[in-house]
Design an enzyme around this catalytic site. Structure first.
Site, mmCIF file in Angstrom:
data_model
loop_
_atom_site.group_PDB
_atom_site.id
_atom_site.type_symbol
_atom_site.label_atom_id
_atom_site.label_comp_id
_atom_site.label_asym_id
_atom_site.label_seq_id
_atom_site.Cartn_x
_atom_site.Cartn_y
_atom_site.Cartn_z
ATOM 1 C CG ASP A 13 -2.759 3.299 6.812
ATOM 2 O OD1 ASP A 13 -2.779 2.723 5.711
ATOM 3 O OD2 ASP A 13 -3.570 4.194 7.127
ATOM 4 C CG ASN B 283 -1.779 1.243 1.323
ATOM 5 O OD1 ASN B 283 -2.382 1.637 0.319
ATOM 6 N ND2 ASN B 283 -1.886 1.852 2.494
ATOM 7 C CG HIS C 222 -0.682 6.099 4.712
ATOM 8 N ND1 HIS C 222 -2.064 6.112 4.714
ATOM 9 C CD2 HIS C 222 -0.301 6.904 5.720
ATOM 10 C CE1 HIS C 222 -2.484 6.878 5.696
ATOM 11 N NE2 HIS C 222 -1.441 7.379 6.324
HETATM 12 C C1 GAR Z 1 -2.674 9.104 -2.899
HETATM 13 O O1 GAR Z 1 -2.167 10.287 -2.324
HETATM 14 C C2 GAR Z 1 -2.520 7.959 -1.924
HETATM 15 O O2 GAR Z 1 -1.345 8.008 -1.172
HETATM 16 C C3 GAR Z 1 -3.722 8.165 -1.054
HETATM 17 O O3 GAR Z 1 -4.749 8.535 -1.927
HETATM 18 C C4 GAR Z 1 -4.193 9.196 -3.067
HETATM 19 C C5 GAR Z 1 -4.674 8.485 -4.309
HETATM 20 O O4 GAR Z 1 -4.318 9.197 -5.469
HETATM 21 N N1 GAR Z 1 -4.048 6.974 -0.330
HETATM 22 C C6 GAR Z 1 -4.624 6.958 0.860
HETATM 23 O O5 GAR Z 1 -4.956 7.965 1.455
HETATM 24 C C7 GAR Z 1 -4.847 5.572 1.428
HETATM 25 N N2 GAR Z 1 -5.457 5.650 2.723
HETATM 26 P P1 GAR Z 1 -4.361 8.454 -6.895
HETATM 27 O O6 GAR Z 1 -5.731 7.804 -7.023
HETATM 28 O O7 GAR Z 1 -4.196 9.587 -7.868
HETATM 29 O O8 GAR Z 1 -3.251 7.478 -6.939
#
Ligand code: GAR
Length: 196
Positions: free
Chosen positions: A145, A107, A109
């Site tokens: 996480d 994952n 984060h």
């Molecule tokens: C990213 O910033 C990722 O790290 C975060 O969501 C965004 C997705 O962007 N993930 C989380 O917050 C997981 N809990 P994307 O769809 O453009 O890759």
């Protein structure tokens, strides 16, 4: 080559960078993009990249997390992935999923774990007065996480930052970190990567 399934819920910018990284002598290749949100913008991007897509809509499993996770597992198993990459996948996963894919699931984060697990990471970093923020790639375990960190990048928090400006700075680094960690992981390298 190792087969990689990517799980998304939204725009899928991390998914696109992962897919685009798996070319040439890369030890892995994408086999599926799976979304829990039917309207996720990343689905069209995956199709444009020629990747198979699937949807498991969590709203069809209200109050039935085990059923949702079993449905995810079933769709994934049909594509025989060696590695699962969560990339902006916004559902909490429990033992029914994490146990099934233990040692095979990553994952990304948007915080310097173990700080700021969960949501609103950038707002929390700003409110805490942190001088640095960043992102982490970690192995997925049943602890949200909380699995072993496989890589991190730090960015400065600048004067005048709001959650959106900080998120954009971090996201640009996510797009470097996740492909780098995935490549190492596919090669069997579990040593944490700390990018400058
Ligand atoms: C990213 O910033 C990722 O790290 C975060 O969501 C965004 C997705 O962007 N993930 C989380 O917050 C997981 N809990 P994307 O769809 O453009 O890759």
């Amino acid at each position: 080559k190792k087969r990689v399934a990517i799980l998304i819920s939204g725009g899928g910018s991390n998914m696109v960078t992962l897919v685009n990284s798996m070319t040439g002598d890369h030890p892995a290749r994408p086999c599926l993009v799976l979304s829990n949100v039917p309207a996720a913008g990343g689905l069209a991007k995956a199709e444009a990249l020629g990747i198979s897509t699937a949807i498991v809509d969590h709203r069809n499993f209200t109050g039935d997390r085990a059923g949702f996770e079993a449905a995810l597992n079933e769709v994934l198993e049909a594509h025989s992935p060696d590695i699962i990459c969560l990339a902006g996948f916004m559902r909490i996963l429990t033992e029914g999923f994490t146990g099934h894919w233990a040692g095979r699931c990553l994952n990304i984060h948007p915080s310097l774990l173990p700080k700021y697990k969960g949501l609103h990471t950038h707002q929390r970093a700003i409110e805490a007065g942190d001088a640095e923020a960043g992102c982490s790639v970690h192995e997925v375990t049943a602890e949200l996480d909380g699995g072993p960190v496989l890589g991190q990048v730090r960015v400065p928090v600048l004067p005048g930052d709001d959650a959106a400006s900080l998120a954009a700075r971090v996201l640009a680094e996510e797009h470097k970190l996740y492909p780098a960690v995935l490549r190492r992981y596919a090669e069997g390298n579990r040593t944490p990567l700390y990018l400058p």
